[in-house]
Design an enzyme around this catalytic site. Structure first.
Site, mmCIF file in Angstrom:
data_model
loop_
_atom_site.group_PDB
_atom_site.id
_atom_site.type_symbol
_atom_site.label_atom_id
_atom_site.label_comp_id
_atom_site.label_asym_id
_atom_site.label_seq_id
_atom_site.Cartn_x
_atom_site.Cartn_y
_atom_site.Cartn_z
ATOM 1 N N ASP A 1 -12.611 -8.241 10.125
ATOM 2 C CA ASP A 1 -11.479 -8.672 9.312
ATOM 3 C C ASP A 1 -10.395 -9.321 10.160
ATOM 4 O O ASP A 1 -10.238 -9.015 11.352
ATOM 5 C CB ASP A 1 -10.870 -7.494 8.546
ATOM 6 C CG ASP A 1 -11.769 -7.016 7.418
ATOM 7 O OD1 ASP A 1 -12.699 -7.761 7.048
ATOM 8 O OD2 ASP A 1 -11.556 -5.895 6.923
ATOM 9 N N LYS B 1 -8.707 -8.485 13.897
ATOM 10 C CA LYS B 1 -8.107 -7.177 14.144
ATOM 11 C C LYS B 1 -8.598 -6.567 15.454
ATOM 12 O O LYS B 1 -7.807 -6.010 16.224
ATOM 13 C CB LYS B 1 -8.409 -6.234 12.982
ATOM 14 C CG LYS B 1 -7.679 -6.565 11.700
ATOM 15 C CD LYS B 1 -7.988 -5.533 10.612
ATOM 16 C CE LYS B 1 -7.199 -5.828 9.344
ATOM 17 N NZ LYS B 1 -7.455 -4.831 8.286
ATOM 18 N N ALA C 1 -6.009 0.564 9.902
ATOM 19 C CA ALA C 1 -4.949 1.559 10.079
ATOM 20 C C ALA C 1 -5.420 2.714 10.956
ATOM 21 O O ALA C 1 -4.774 3.069 11.955
ATOM 22 C CB ALA C 1 -4.496 2.075 8.715
ATOM 23 N N ASP D 1 -14.576 -5.117 14.348
ATOM 24 C CA ASP D 1 -13.959 -5.299 13.035
ATOM 25 C C ASP D 1 -14.003 -6.791 12.730
ATOM 26 O O ASP D 1 -13.492 -7.601 13.504
ATOM 27 C CB ASP D 1 -12.513 -4.791 13.017
ATOM 28 C CG ASP D 1 -11.999 -4.580 11.592
ATOM 29 O OD1 ASP D 1 -12.222 -5.479 10.749
ATOM 30 O OD2 ASP D 1 -11.383 -3.532 11.333
ATOM 31 N N ASN E 1 -14.770 2.103 3.554
ATOM 32 C CA ASN E 1 -15.737 2.037 2.452
ATOM 33 C C ASN E 1 -16.887 2.999 2.708
ATOM 34 O O ASN E 1 -17.280 3.240 3.860
ATOM 35 C CB ASN E 1 -16.260 0.609 2.261
ATOM 36 C CG ASN E 1 -17.068 0.124 3.446
ATOM 37 O OD1 ASN E 1 -18.273 0.296 3.489
ATOM 38 N ND2 ASN E 1 -16.400 -0.485 4.422
ATOM 39 N N CYS F 1 -18.607 0.049 -24.916
ATOM 40 C CA CYS F 1 -18.010 -0.207 -26.226
ATOM 41 C C CYS F 1 -16.493 -0.012 -26.189
ATOM 42 O O CYS F 1 -15.752 -0.689 -26.901
ATOM 43 C CB CYS F 1 -18.658 0.666 -27.302
ATOM 44 S SG CYS F 1 -18.408 2.429 -27.073
ATOM 45 N N ARG G 1 0.826 -1.213 0.000
ATOM 46 C CA ARG G 1 0.000 0.000 0.000
ATOM 47 C C ARG G 1 0.858 1.260 0.000
ATOM 48 O O ARG G 1 0.507 2.269 -0.607
ATOM 49 C CB ARG G 1 -0.948 0.011 1.210
ATOM 50 C CG ARG G 1 -1.866 -1.203 1.329
ATOM 51 C CD ARG G 1 -2.664 -1.475 0.059
ATOM 52 N NE ARG G 1 -3.624 -2.539 0.227
ATOM 53 C CZ ARG G 1 -3.449 -3.813 -0.126
ATOM 54 N NH1 ARG G 1 -2.306 -4.187 -0.669
ATOM 55 N NH2 ARG G 1 -4.394 -4.720 0.059
ATOM 56 N N VAL H 1 -21.134 -3.984 11.453
ATOM 57 C CA VAL H 1 -22.335 -3.169 11.607
ATOM 58 C C VAL H 1 -23.133 -3.230 10.312
ATOM 59 O O VAL H 1 -22.572 -3.252 9.215
ATOM 60 C CB VAL H 1 -21.985 -1.704 11.949
ATOM 61 C CG1 VAL H 1 -21.385 -1.596 13.332
ATOM 62 C CG2 VAL H 1 -21.029 -1.111 10.915
ATOM 63 N N ARG I 1 1.247 -0.555 8.268
ATOM 64 C CA ARG I 1 0.639 0.703 8.714
ATOM 65 C C ARG I 1 -0.349 0.511 9.866
ATOM 66 O O ARG I 1 -0.775 1.488 10.460
ATOM 67 C CB ARG I 1 -0.055 1.400 7.532
ATOM 68 C CG ARG I 1 -1.189 0.622 6.964
ATOM 69 C CD ARG I 1 -1.556 1.005 5.533
ATOM 70 N NE ARG I 1 -2.743 0.276 5.096
ATOM 71 C CZ ARG I 1 -2.734 -1.001 4.748
ATOM 72 N NH1 ARG I 1 -1.622 -1.701 4.782
ATOM 73 N NH2 ARG I 1 -3.842 -1.604 4.366
#
Length: 1009
Positions: free
Chosen positions: A460, A482, A434, A458, A533, A588, A18, A508, A469
């Protein structure tokens, strides 16, 4: 010994991924050859050290032999109770070393001298006096070392940089160089360039550009960068083009980042003639006052051997007197800001974790600039303050006296009474990535929630790329949740938080409102988002509006950070204003006319899903769901899905890895040869439009057919990745052995492709292909025949395919290998420059570039606003939304936007208002309340998607519903029970005001329990 990093071959991209998207490989290469010394290891010093260690330098050395005192524990997060009495550097070095195994951390044993500084690239001085800084800067300039001097005093901060007399900055802003299509270039002394008019060129006066693929004026394709002058959004001039011939067609311009040489003055010179970066334009004159005040503070220390005592009037007056003398001797006009100088005196002994985080992030980025040349450095002074964070009722001298506790640095600014507010606070931190890690660290240092509670969630788990980080995590935490790991780390930093951080792994969202219910939200003082997000942010924003809770919102993008405060009844909410939608690629363009590598990457990502994910999931649904065939009939694409299932289960089901290789080779032929042949047959390279223009011009690049060559690395990479992913779908063992692939490919006979006549290609998204005489009739497969050709699910009991779930960060799973190779092959088809896997991952994985410096700074700003929340400030001007770009560097602060006011009858309201009805009333009673109390005639009422009432309803239905309790009505119409955790139901109405006109009104909250 220092652990050297050969960045070209051994840089751990999975760790630094990152950050690499922020700094780039070249800057990281320079950092990996740089040694940094940090002198002073208070809260600010350790913040800088933490960010530098995470960033990845060659070596990090620290120096601070002051003995640890209890107050240090309030900002220095690498110290523990048992470290009291030890030298700060010796007590910190082992924990600092844990951050990054590639960065050795050492203690400078020798005294600070000109000789001991030699060999370092950058010297950072903190927690020191101005006189000491003058001496160290002189040594650094003499030995061509970069020097940075920084300090925090309460809610004040100061940074000075001296990167030498001729520092070269290779990239002043960090933005991606611009590129665009050229439509004309004039042959004259001015050289006006006109660009394609669908996109603004985005250039600025003084930028430099080069050119490529020009037909006519070919000499420009090889010329040195030319400086431009902007003439309009679609034109600029490049100077004399008279000797370059005539422009004919095509071509691209490319912005070139030119190096900039910056002359830095010494601290002694710069003190007399300072250059300031303004941190807050509402305080435009303040830097000059603080420039003098910090010098006065150093003189005060020299005279008295100590900093001014907290809230002591006598010491404050003495500091002001010194500052006024300095102001006069500097020949400055006007008067110094007396109240600001006295506040510096009152707070000088204070140490605050948020200020350390803010300046620690800023200074660490300046260190990275100094060693890499990436981004524009600070020239040369920054002064910042957050006096607005002080309590509205300023503390007394008695209230700010130290207690001999870890929070004394904060108490000496805010007082004991305010410290109790921090301790008893109850908050919800949503996310522990982070931003969440940095936030928890700040809160642990501040003592937030030590007598209250911190809810943390969290879902994750920790991955390797997080370690660069998300600094609360270590290698031993890989695979852990986490939230749980972060809670443990924060409680280790401050044992008073043991048992006070309630870590959850439940996201949540609407489906978890039984967990995060009315009682949960009503218990909170405020909510802090640490999400990555927009959807999650918007959901939490809606919940905070509903429960009338303050929300602290922040986010980062590379070197950019923003902070937004959402205050009930005062500001707009996060969702009140939104960024413009992400620009999509026209269909296209994606399908037939790519002109940028981003287009080919998006196409390759679609192919990845089309080959290895979507049809495989369809097969599994067919095998597992008894009513699958009936369900897809309603979707309108049954023939397509059945054909795909038949292909994967019957026609092309591989039984060996060799058959996977054959399939991959045929896919190559189809995508990069046959499809291109058909396109050029339908739209030949010499095609002229009805307007008389060349069809293949401007953004339309004519492609070329690829001839498969197993010895071409990109061709081979495609074959390996595609065949191994195909094998994964079917549970077969793959291979990367070139001999295996050669053996299969050499025995294959590739069918000859003949283009079809009459195939119409869509050339514009807004001009769909018309069915008619020119279109080849498509033979629709018979659904019954397709179904009959499929094996019965009962004959394949237990058999399932394995869909590939895209994972960008696993370098062994072939996902990014396939997308990179597939994209680059298509780019070669169209003569577009290819992209390496690093860039392809950024685009395909929609990665948000991130760096620890920006994150630390953002959370510091958030916590400065948090102080205001806890103080209960209720004026818009008390709060600040912030935007920072460390690359420039730039600080921008503004008052939050006030909540929009609406009106019905004579009543003003905003999104924060609602009608509250106590008790489970009937519908008739509710309508009467609005008529009698609010002079509103309810014309329509709904709850969620359920229509509860409308004036036009049949009389019998209306009468039945009017008698119902609201809870009964909602359950009856919605056909599901109200969950037991719900205390109140939400109802929205349309109503006419007293003048009979339709008016907009707040929602209704009916308390049923």
């Amino acid at each position: 010994m220092s652990k050297e990093m050969d960045v070209d071959t051994t840089l751990d991209e999975s760790l630094y991924s990152r950050q690499l998207y922020v700094l780039g490989h070249e800057a990281m290469r320079k950092m990996a050859n740089s040694s940094v010394l940090i002198i002073g290891l208070s809260g600010l010093g350790v913040e800088i050290a933490k960010n530098i260690a995470l960033g990845g330098v060659k070596s990090l050395t620290i120096k601070d032999d002051k003995k640890v005192v209890v107050q240090d524990l309030g900002t220095q997060f690498f110290l523990r109770q048992e470290d009291i009495g030890k030298p700060r550097d010796q007590a910190s070095v082992s924990r600092l070393s844990e951050l990054n195994s590639y960065v050795p951390c050492n203690v400078l044993s020798a005294p600070v001298s000109e000789e001991s500084l030699k060999g370092f690239s950058v010297v950072v001085l903190t927690d020191s006096t101005y006189d000491e800084a003058l001496k160290v800067d002189e040594w650094c300039r003499k030995n061509k070392l970069a020097f940075i001097y920084a300090e925090t005093r309460g809610l004040f901060g100061s940074v000075f940089t001296d990167l030498g007399p001729a520092f070269i900055c290779t990239d002043v802003d960090g933005e991606q160089p611009l590129t665009g299509m050229v439509t004309s270039i004039d042959t004259d002394e001015v050289g006006l360039v006109t660009t394609f008019d669908e996109t603004r060129h985005g250039l600025s006066d003084g930028d430099y550009v080069t050119f490529s693929e020009l037909v006519g004026m070919e000499k420009l394709n090889e010329s040195e960068p030319r400086q431009i002058t902007v003439k309009g959004p679609y034109s600029f001039t490049i100077g004399d083009t008279t000797n370059l011939g005539e422009y004919k067609s095509g071509g691209w311009f490319h912005q070139v980042k030119m190096p900039k040489t910056i002359q830095f003055k010494s601290l002694a010179e710069s003190t007399k003639e300072p250059e300031f970066v303004i941190s807050d334009f509402a305080k435009f004159e303040r830097p000059q006052t603080l420039h003098i005040a910090f010098q006065a503070l150093s003189k005060f220390i020299s005279r008295h051997g100590a900093l001014p005592k907290p809230r002591n009037e006598q010491d404050a007056d003495q500091l002001l007197s010194i500052a006024e003398d300095l102001w006069k001797s500097a020949g400055l006009e006007g008067e110094i800001e007396k109240t600001t100088v006295k506040e510096l005196a009152y707070q000088a002994r204070g140490e605050l974790s948020p200020m350390a985080a803010l300046l620690g992030g800023f200074v660490a980025q300046e260190v990275m600039k100094a060693v890499s040349g990436k981004f524009h450095p600070l020239v040369q002074h920054l002064y910042i303050d957050s006096l607005e964070s002080l309590p509205s009722q300023l503390p007394s001298e008695e209230d700010v006296q130290p207690l001999g506790s870890r929070y004394d640095g904060q108490i000496q600014v805010f007082g004991k009474t305010f410290q109790e507010k921090l301790a008893t606070s109850k908050q919800f931190l949503v996310g522990s990535g982070a931003i969440g890690c940095e936030m928890l660290k700040n809160w642990a240092m501040m003592g937030l929630g030590t007598k209250g509670v911190i809810h943390l969630t969290d879902m994750d788990q920790i991955e390797k790329s997080n370690l660069n980080r998300q600094f609360l995590f270590r290698k031993k935490d890989l695979g852990s949740y986490k939230s749980q790991a972060a809670a443990r780390a924060a409680a280790e930093m401050n044992p008073e938080l043991e048992g006070k951080i309630l870590a959850k792994t439940i996201a949540v969202g609407a489906d978890t409102e039984n967990v995060y219910d009315d009682a949960f939200f009503e218990s909170l003082n405020f909510v802090t988002n640490a999400l990555d997000n927009v959807a999650g942010r918007q959901y939490m924003d809606q919940r905070c509006v509903y429960y009338q809770k303050p929300l602290l919102e922040s986010g980062t993008l590379g070197t950019k950070a923003n902070v937004q405060v959402v205050v009930p009844f005062l500001t707009e909410s996060y969702s009140s204003s939104q960024d413009p939608p992400e620009k999509s690629i026209p269909l296209c363009t994606l399908k037939s006319f790519p002109n940028q590598v981003e287009h080919t990457i998006a196409w390759a990502k679609e192919k990845f899903l089309e080959y290895f994910t979507d049809p495989v999931q369809d097969v599994n649904l067919y095998l597992s769901q008894p009513n699958y065939l009936q369900s897809i009939q309603q979707g309108g694409s049954i023939e397509q899905k059945l054909t795909s299932i038949k292909s994967y289960l019957v026609d092309h089901r591989p039984l060996t890895f060799d058959q996977c290789i054959e399939w991959a080779r045929l896919q190559f032929e189809h995508e990069y040869a046959n499809e291109i042949k058909q396109l050029l047959y339908s739209l030949p390279k010499d095609l002229i439009t009805k307007e008389g223009n060349k069809f293949w011009s401007g953004p339309k690049r004519a492609p070329d057919v690829l001839q498969f060559d197993l010895n071409d690395p990109t061709h081979f990479e495609y074959l390996v990745a595609a065949s191994n992913l195909r094998a994964f779908n079917y549970g077969l063992t793959g291979s990367k052995d070139p001999a295996v692939f050669k053996k299969v490919v050499d025995t294959m006979t590739i069918p000859v492709f003949t283009p079809k006549s009459g195939v119409v290609i869509q050339t514009k998204d807004d001009e769909p292909v018309e069915s008619g005489s020119g279109t080849v009739p498509v033979e629709t497969p018979d659904v019954n025949e397709l179904v009959a050709a499929l094996p019965e699910p009962s004959s394949l009991v237990g058999f399932r395919l394995h869909p590939v779930e895209f994972e960008k960060d696993d370098d062994t799973n072939f996902h990014m290998d396939f997308i990179t190779a597939a994209s680059n092959l298509r780019a070669i088809n169209y003569g577009i420059g290819i992209a390496d896997k690093h860039k392809t991952k950024l685009v395909a994985g929609k990665i948000i570039p991130a760096i620890a410096t920006t994150t630390a700074l953002a959370t510091g700003l958030v916590c400065l606003e948090l102080y205001k929340f806890l103080d209960g400030k209720n004026k818009l001007e008390d709060y600040k939304n912030g935007f920072v770009n460390l690359a420039l560097p730039f600080f921008g602060f503004s008052e939050p936007i006030a909540a929009k006011k609406n009106k019905y009858n004579d009543v003003e309201w905003s999104l924060w208002d609602r009608f509250e009805i106590k008790g489970d009333v009937t519908l008739a009673e509710l309508i009467k309340i609005f008529a009698d109390k609010h002079e509103l005639e309810v014309t329509m009422m709904s709850s969620g998607v359920s229509m509860l009432y409308a004036m036009f309803m049949p009389k019998a239905k209306k009468e039945d519903r009017l008698k119902m309790k609201m809870s009964e009505l909602v359950e009856s119409v919605g056909r599901k029970p109200i969950p037991p955790h719900v205390k109140a139901i939400t109802v929205e109405i349309m109503a006419d005001g007293r003048d009979g006109e339709d008016v907009e009104v707040p929602f209704i909250k009916v308390y049923i329990r």
